[in-house]
Design an enzyme around this catalytic site. Structure first.
Site, PDB file in Angstrom:
ATOM      1  N   MET A  89     -38.650 -34.318 -23.060  1.00 56.09           N
ATOM      2  CA  MET A  89     -38.346 -34.200 -21.519  1.00 56.09           C
ATOM      3  C   MET A  89     -36.882 -34.086 -21.280  1.00 56.09           C
ATOM      4  O   MET A  89     -36.390 -34.274 -19.959  1.00 56.09           O
ATOM      5  CB  MET A  89     -39.384 -34.914 -20.766  1.00 56.09           C
ATOM      6  CG  MET A  89     -40.672 -34.975 -21.005  1.00 56.09           C
ATOM      7  SD  MET A  89     -41.498 -33.406 -20.869  1.00 56.09           S
ATOM      8  CE  MET A  89     -41.330 -33.176 -19.157  1.00 56.09           C
ATOM      9  N   HIS A 108     -44.593 -24.534 -25.555  1.00 55.39           N
ATOM     10  CA  HIS A 108     -44.843 -24.661 -24.254  1.00 55.39           C
ATOM     11  C   HIS A 108     -46.320 -24.353 -23.861  1.00 55.39           C
ATOM     12  O   HIS A 108     -46.993 -23.423 -24.389  1.00 55.39           O
ATOM     13  CB  HIS A 108     -43.974 -23.568 -23.550  1.00 55.39           C
ATOM     14  CG  HIS A 108     -44.229 -23.587 -21.956  1.00 55.39           C
ATOM     15  ND1 HIS A 108     -43.345 -24.393 -21.363  1.00 55.39           N
ATOM     16  CD2 HIS A 108     -44.654 -22.523 -21.196  1.00 55.39           C
ATOM     17  CE1 HIS A 108     -43.396 -24.110 -20.006  1.00 55.39           C
ATOM     18  NE2 HIS A 108     -44.409 -22.811 -19.971  1.00 55.39           N
ATOM     19  N   LEU A 143     -33.899 -22.348 -19.751  1.00 53.26           N
ATOM     20  CA  LEU A 143     -35.174 -22.978 -19.888  1.00 53.26           C
ATOM     21  C   LEU A 143     -36.629 -21.928 -20.330  1.00 53.26           C
ATOM     22  O   LEU A 143     -36.633 -20.784 -19.734  1.00 53.26           O
ATOM     23  CB  LEU A 143     -35.513 -23.597 -18.446  1.00 53.26           C
ATOM     24  CG  LEU A 143     -37.018 -24.317 -18.618  1.00 53.26           C
ATOM     25  CD1 LEU A 143     -36.648 -25.811 -19.144  1.00 53.26           C
ATOM     26  CD2 LEU A 143     -37.257 -24.608 -16.923  1.00 53.26           C
TER      27      LEU A 143
HETATM   28  C1  GRF Z   1     -47.317 -30.295 -24.771  1.00 54.78           C
HETATM   29  O1  GRF Z   1     -48.557 -29.884 -24.029  1.00 54.78           O
HETATM   30  C2  GRF Z   1     -46.257 -29.217 -24.934  1.00 54.78           C
HETATM   31  O2  GRF Z   1     -46.847 -27.980 -24.713  1.00 54.78           O
HETATM   32  C3  GRF Z   1     -45.210 -29.686 -23.797  1.00 54.78           C
HETATM   33  O3  GRF Z   1     -45.272 -31.289 -23.764  1.00 54.78           O
HETATM   34  C4  GRF Z   1     -46.528 -31.509 -24.236  1.00 54.78           C
HETATM   35  C5  GRF Z   1     -46.448 -32.645 -25.230  1.00 54.78           C
HETATM   36  O4  GRF Z   1     -47.657 -33.369 -25.455  1.00 54.78           O
HETATM   37  N1  GRF Z   1     -44.061 -28.985 -24.130  1.00 54.78           N
HETATM   38  P1  GRF Z   1     -47.645 -34.223 -26.676  1.00 54.78           P
HETATM   39  O5  GRF Z   1     -46.695 -35.322 -26.473  1.00 54.78           O
HETATM   40  O6  GRF Z   1     -47.485 -33.673 -28.122  1.00 54.78           O
HETATM   41  O7  GRF Z   1     -48.889 -34.766 -26.902  1.00 54.78           O
END
Ligand code: GRF
Length: 199
Positions: A89, A108, A143
């Site tokens: 993030m 994504h 982004l």
């Molecule tokens: C996923 O849904 C991905 O698309 C997004 O962040 C989420 C991560 O989920 N970028 P996880 O931590 O892999 O369960």
């Protein structure tokens, strides 16, 4: 090939990558899993799989670039050839992108370029889209913008909630990400401008 996975949360995509390495589908090894959140469940998953973990606290770095320099240094030290963002993030600095150009990928939960940003699932639902999906793409300075490696479509049902839709999107993510990583590791991806072709 050495890869590194950067996560901030649950790590279900990390788990799918680990499982696919263990069953021999992806011919790579994870040098380390890095998180900016010490409580990320992804770290638990890595430890359980015997993978080295790295936790970096952003409060200890003056700038985003300082933080990224620490990551890049660790990546180079461990000869990492592919950086996999899996629910990481944080925006990467231009420095990081330059150092690892065309070697950073992200997943994504929408069909890019629609529904960019951190609410891709909710935004598709709120918009009344009938189809959404998942996108694996290279990361560039903007982004959710880099060249697209692969996409999988998911139908949106009339009675979908964010939760039910996310569940089906995750199923696709857990297939799409290992598939894209395998293609990269096997040297089958060619990039020309925005266009990615699979050899
Ligand atoms: C996923 O849904 C991905 O698309 C997004 O962040 C989420 C991560 O989920 N970028 P996880 O931590 O892999 O369960």
């Amino acid at each position: 090939m050495n890869i590194a996975v950067l996560c901030s949360g649950n790590g279900t995509n990390l788990q799918a990558i680990i499982d696919n390495i263990n069953k021999g589908y992806i011919p790579a090894r994870i040098a380390f899993v890095l998180s900016d959140e010490k409580k990320a469940f992804a770290l638990e998953r890595a430890r359980k799989a015997g993978i080295e973990t790295v936790i970096l606290d952003k409060k200890e770095y003056k700038t985003r670039e300082d933080f990224d320099k620490e990551i890049v240094e660790r990546l180079k030290k461990r000869d990492v050839k592919l950086v996999v963002l899996a629910g990481f993030m944080r925006l990467l600095s231009p420095y990081f992108i330059r150092e690892y150009r065309n070697r950073i990928i992200n997943i994504h939960p929408a069909l890019l370029p629609s529904f960019k940003g951190s609410h891709g699932v909710k935004d598709a639902l709120d918009h009344g889209a009938k189809v959404t999906g998942v996108t694996v793409h290279f990361v560039d300075e903007n982004l959710d913008n880099g060249p697209i490696i692969l996409q999988k479509a998911v139908e949106i049902r009339a009675d979908d909630t964010e939760e039910t839709l996310l569940e089906r999107l995750h199923k696709e993510e857990h297939k799409a990400y290992p598939e894209a990583i395998k293609l990269f590791v096997e040297g089958k991806i060619k990039i020309e401008g925005r266009k990615v072709t699979i050899r």
